[in-house]
Scaffold this active site. Structure first.
Site, PDB file in Angstrom:
ATOM      1  N   HIS B  66     -32.401 -37.696  66.855  1.00 35.26           N
ATOM      2  CA  HIS B  66     -31.178 -38.439  66.579  1.00 35.26           C
ATOM      3  C   HIS B  66     -30.127 -37.538  65.915  1.00 35.26           C
ATOM      4  O   HIS B  66     -28.936 -37.592  66.239  1.00 35.26           O
ATOM      5  CB  HIS B  66     -31.530 -39.634  65.680  1.00 35.26           C
ATOM      6  CG  HIS B  66     -30.339 -40.375  65.165  1.00 35.26           C
ATOM      7  ND1 HIS B  66     -29.887 -40.239  63.870  1.00 35.26           N
ATOM      8  CD2 HIS B  66     -29.495 -41.251  65.767  1.00 35.26           C
ATOM      9  CE1 HIS B  66     -28.828 -41.005  63.696  1.00 35.26           C
ATOM     10  NE2 HIS B  66     -28.566 -41.637  64.830  1.00 35.26           N
ATOM     11  N   GLU B  69     -28.581 -35.432  68.507  1.00 33.15           N
ATOM     12  CA  GLU B  69     -27.616 -36.231  69.276  1.00 33.15           C
ATOM     13  C   GLU B  69     -26.245 -36.218  68.571  1.00 33.15           C
ATOM     14  O   GLU B  69     -25.213 -35.984  69.203  1.00 33.15           O
ATOM     15  CB  GLU B  69     -28.145 -37.661  69.405  1.00 33.15           C
ATOM     16  CG  GLU B  69     -27.178 -38.652  70.036  1.00 33.15           C
ATOM     17  CD  GLU B  69     -27.134 -39.976  69.305  1.00 33.15           C
ATOM     18  OE1 GLU B  69     -26.035 -40.375  68.863  1.00 33.15           O
ATOM     19  OE2 GLU B  69     -28.198 -40.627  69.158  1.00 33.15           O
ATOM     20  N   HIS B  70     -26.253 -36.464  67.258  1.00 29.38           N
ATOM     21  CA  HIS B  70     -24.992 -36.448  66.501  1.00 29.38           C
ATOM     22  C   HIS B  70     -24.296 -35.096  66.621  1.00 29.38           C
ATOM     23  O   HIS B  70     -23.090 -35.020  66.827  1.00 29.38           O
ATOM     24  CB  HIS B  70     -25.276 -36.701  65.006  1.00 29.38           C
ATOM     25  CG  HIS B  70     -25.220 -38.131  64.611  1.00 29.38           C
ATOM     26  ND1 HIS B  70     -24.324 -38.595  63.696  1.00 29.38           N
ATOM     27  CD2 HIS B  70     -25.946 -39.191  65.005  1.00 29.38           C
ATOM     28  CE1 HIS B  70     -24.504 -39.899  63.521  1.00 29.38           C
ATOM     29  NE2 HIS B  70     -25.485 -40.284  64.308  1.00 29.38           N
ATOM     30  N   GLU B 141     -25.521 -44.084  57.976  1.00 27.60           N
ATOM     31  CA  GLU B 141     -26.084 -44.829  59.113  1.00 27.60           C
ATOM     32  C   GLU B 141     -27.451 -45.405  58.714  1.00 27.60           C
ATOM     33  O   GLU B 141     -27.762 -46.560  59.003  1.00 27.60           O
ATOM     34  CB  GLU B 141     -26.210 -43.902  60.332  1.00 27.60           C
ATOM     35  CG  GLU B 141     -26.609 -44.642  61.600  1.00 27.60           C
ATOM     36  CD  GLU B 141     -26.660 -43.741  62.827  1.00 27.60           C
ATOM     37  OE1 GLU B 141     -26.450 -42.517  62.689  1.00 27.60           O
ATOM     38  OE2 GLU B 141     -26.921 -44.278  63.929  1.00 27.60           O
TER      39      GLU B 141
END
Lengths: 431, 429
Positions: B66, B69-70, B141
């Site tokens: 993840h 991905e960012h 997040e």
């Protein structure tokens, strides 16, 4: 792409004949003015209507009927637009050519929708069934109580509620918990009949059909009915106070929610609505917008920081999730962006990017039957006839000075902050 | 390109495997304004233990897929969202258990947008400073999800069911784990999982497939990639039993949230079996728990469930579990009632009529899904990575028998394999 229009009694018909989709999309909108005295009964009505019709009164049998229609996607929504409370019923049924169905599924869908709205299950007295009213009151009550569970939504609702304290818009579209006790099968049925007699009705159908076919099916399904279709009233657009209201609320949360409410004094029907769309897009509509870049990418203060425009009520809202101790910094950065918009601090690039995004979204919406319907319904609501193509052209024509002009109308009305309990940090004893 | 016709659903798909191993699928939709594209790597949160470079064994920090991905969205020239925005495209990405997808939708400048998508995902740019800066954002997040009771009750359940399997790890990781991530860690994962041979490009919309195929071919030909090595993934041995039968957490919620489910003991042996088990289990759950079932209506009438009641089945070659539940006034009673009914059906079988009606309903929702370019691209990729084909799901749905569903009920609804997760406001509120 154009909708063909017609009328059946008090129902306006909007039909887009197209072979593009594998389904028929059907939407029925019923709107009345948002009003403290009727908001809860109106919200409760579709919950009871979905339980069964005079022809299929038992819920299980009613849902089996939907399953038999290849799982017709049946649902409803209650929301507010401008100063109206709108109940929307949706049905999405498979085009007959994909399945071996004997009867036309469009015909069956409209028949069912007609029954749901005009011929519900009733008891001997002619009222709604007690057992459905009781159960659905409970369901609605749980939904109202559950608003607090999703902190992002809760903060957004609370900010609007505080901002519009003296307007009908403060009301939640699902109504007020305190009204529920007084509603029973007789009073709710009376409220339903009144609603049926007064609401503005718009029926949309998108799929492989024609206006004539829908006209005939709708006349049969809903009954011809007396009178003319109703019109939506123009909403009140209020001004902000001299200084922004500041509201802080405490709860057991891990993340603070900083929301702001702004008055835009611009309605969907106004000529400068496209300029206000640009204002919102540059401010916080996208990942290239000022809020995202400055609050998230530059300061690393938030995962989300965005703004949303409500053209039917003339509002713009800002939402972000931050650490509690970063409140002052985040609030200052957000207000700097509002000031930058007022000062006309806009680059050619962000204007071009925002135009490309807005027009792209509008073009894309035409690939979805329900999005096309939702866009067209803006026309009905606002009284301003504007196709997606026309709005695209208007956006393309917006100049930087139009955006600055729009920005000069925007007022910050309310700052709302949801934070953790201070006792936990400050050591104050709990009473 | 290979042309694949699906007359039943009136779709035609074009496929090609490029010399560098990239799988390309193009689905023209005549009349559509928009193009939706996904560029997906078979690297998800579960893939946290692997052999990199053919020799070095790596145990990656939680949340690294993840995090990667960012970070992919940053290029030396700036933020890639801005590039897409200039081209009128809305871009995004997501990380799931089994994959990371980069995507855009746009109505114009198709060639520029597809090129941007391919180029930014195939160009990592990580620095100590930009990795560090991202930590504050991801922390927020994670905090956002901490406050989300639906997410908490869901991930807690998976954490209770699985003791070793990496499906139990939160996709975003924890504040502690992401703080420890370095740019070197990101490059290691990137080089291991973002080779074209581990990726799939799916484009759907109103375009000419020949032109687009040529564009993708020449874009890939112009880049050099390290030779493809076999990707060796390692997995912890998962005990058959659930880790904890019951987990609880406290959050400010109006009613307790309660999810429970059964963990499959046996793994499936291949992707054929995986797909079939998936279709059968979903049909089974829908028949027994759907809004038109007796059980649903009984529970609703007794106010044990409300509109949010739902169920799902999640699976891969390495795990399989159901998740059932929603908001309830009485979690223990809801658990007792639902499991008793499911286990009774495991013994007594299913109602033929209800089963057939549910089959119809699922066929309808499958066809409805095909109206959505987004759903097609995402679901096609998901199925492909599991060795299946989205466009053959209709056939599977029509084929499976009630006997299979009954057999599945006997295997899956095993009281020994049950776990429950509750989020409530606690006793002092």
């Amino acid at each position: 792409m154009t909708f063909e229009r017609g009328e059946v009694g008090r129902i306006r018909l909007h039909v887009w004949p197209t072979k593009r989709f594998k389904t028929f999309a059907v939407s029925l909108y019923a709107g009345i003015p948002l009003d403290e005295n009727t908001v809860t009964a109106t919200a409760l009505t579709p919950f009871v209507l979905r339980r069964g019709t005079a022809r299929t009164p038992e819920t299980i049998a009613f849902r089996e009927r939907l399953d038999e229609m290849y799982g017709a996607g049946f649902g409803f929504d209650v929301y507010k637009r401008g100063d109206a409370q709108i109940v929307q019923f949706r049905l999405d049924v498979i085009h007959d050519q994909f399945v071996s169905s004997q009867a036309s599924l469009l015909s069956a869908a409209l028949e069912l929708l007609g029954e749901v709205t005009t011929d519900p299950a009733r008891d001997k007295r002619g009222y709604f069934l007690d057992k459905y009213v009781d159960a659905e009151k409970n369901t609605l009550q749980k939904k109202l109580e559950a608003i607090i569970n999703d902190k992002m939504r809760y903060a957004a609702e609370r900010c609007l509620e505080e901002m519009c304290k003296d307007e009908p818009y403060r009301l939640h579209p699902l109504g007020q918990r305190k009204d529920l006790d007084a509603l029973d099968s007789a009073s709710l049925y009376a409220a339903y009949r009144k609603w049926l007699g007064e609401a503005c009705f718009d029926l949309y159908v998108v799929g492989d059909t024609t206006l004539e076919q829908v006209q005939a099916l709708a006349a049969k399904a809903f009954g011809a009915g007396e009178g003319q279709p109703g019109r939506y009233a123009f909403p009140q657009l209020e001004s902000a106070g001299k200084a922004p209201k500041s509201i802080v609320e405490e709860m057991d949360v891990a993340q603070g929610k900083l929301n702001m409410g702004l008055r835009t004094h611009t309605h969907y029907a106004d000529d400068d609505y496209p300029a206000m769309l640009m204002y919102n897009g540059i401010l916080g509509g996208y990942a290239h917008s000022k809020l995202f870049l400055n609050v998230r990418e530059k300061a690393s203060l938030a995962y989300y920081a965005a703004s949303r425009l409500d053209g039917h009520k003339g509002l713009c809202t800002i939402q972000s999730g931050i650490e509690f101790q970063n409140y002052d910094q985040a609030s200052a950065i957000i207000q700097q962006q509002l000031e930058a918009m007022r000062q006309g601090n806009l680059s050619e690039l962000e204007v071009a990017q925002t135009k490309a995004m807005l027009t792209g979204q509008l073009r894309e919406s035409q690939d979805s039957a329900f999005e096309t319907i939702a866009f067209d319904f803006n026309t009905v609501l606002s009284g301003r006839n504007r196709t997606a193509e026309a709005l695209i052209a208007e956006i393309e024509a917006v100049s930087p000075s139009d955006i600055v002009q729009a920005a000069s109308k925007v007022e910050l009305d309310t700052i709302y902050f949801l934070r953790n309990r201070k006792e936990a940090q400050g050591g104050h004893a709990k009473a | 390109m290979q042309k694949l016709d699906y007359p039943r659903i009136k779709e035609t798909l074009y496929h090609e495997t490029l010399p560098n191993g990239l799988q390309v699928y193009l689905l023209p939709k005549p009349g559509f304004q928009k193009t939706y594209a996904t560029f997906t790597t078979k690297f998800g949160s579960v893939d946290n233990w692997f052999v990199a470079d053919g020799s070095k064994e790596v145990k990656a920090l939680d949340g690294i897929a993840h995090f990667l991905e960012h970070k992919m969205f940053e290029e030396p020239s700036g933020d890639i969202f801005a590039t897409f925005a200039s081209q009128g495209a809305a871009a995004n990405a997501f990380t799931s258990f089994d994959r990371t997808a980069y995507l855009f939708s746009a109505t114009g400048q198709l060639e520029e947008n597809v090129t941007t998508l391919l180029d930014f995902v195939q160009h990592p740019y990580f620095t100590d400073a930009n990795v560090d800066k991202e930590k504050g954002i991801i922390e927020q997040e994670i905090n956002m999800y901490k406050d989300n009771p639906d997410w908490r009750v869901y991930t807690n359940l998976i954490g209770a069911m699985y003791q070793k399997n990496s499906v139990r790890i939160d996709i975003a990781g924890s504040v502690e784990s992401i703080r420890a991530i370095t740019k070197e860690d990101l490059y290691t994962c990137y080089e291991t999982f973002y080779h074209p041979s581990n990726m799939l490009l799916f484009v759907v919309g109103g375009f000419d497939h020949k032109q687009l195929a040529e564009l993708v071919r020449s874009n890939q030909q112009s880049k050099t990639f390290a030779p493809q090595t076999t990707l060796e993934l390692k997995r912890e041995e998962e005990p058959a039993a659930v880790g904890e039968a019951k987990v609880e957490a406290i959050l400010p919620v109006s009613l307790p949230k309660c999810l429970f489910g059964y963990k499959d003991k046996q793994a499936v042996k291949d992707s054929m079996q995986l797909q079939r088990r998936d279709v059968v289990t979903k049909l089974l759950l829908d028949t027994l728990l759907g809004p038109s079932s007796r059980l649903y209506q009984e529970l609703y009438d007794e106010r044990l469930i409300s509109d949010g009641f739902g169920y799902e089945f999640n699976s891969s070659l390495h795990y399989g579990f159901s998740i059932i539940g929603g908001d309830t006034r009485d979690p223990d009673e809801l658990l007792r009632r639902v499991t008793a009914a499911l286990e009774q059906h495991a013994r007594d079988g299913l109602d033929q009529q209800a089963f057939e009606r549910t089959r119809r309903k699922r066929i309808g929702s499958y066809l409805r899904l095909l109206n959505s370019p987004e759903a097609i691209a995402n679901e096609f990729t998901r199925h492909k990575f599991r060795g299946g084909d989205l466009f053959e799901q209709l056939q599977l749905l029509e084929q499976v028998s009630i006997a299979e569903a009954e057999e599945r009920a006997r295997l899956h609804f095993d009281p020994q394999q049950l776990a429950i997760s509750i989020v409530s406001k606690g006793s002092d509120a």
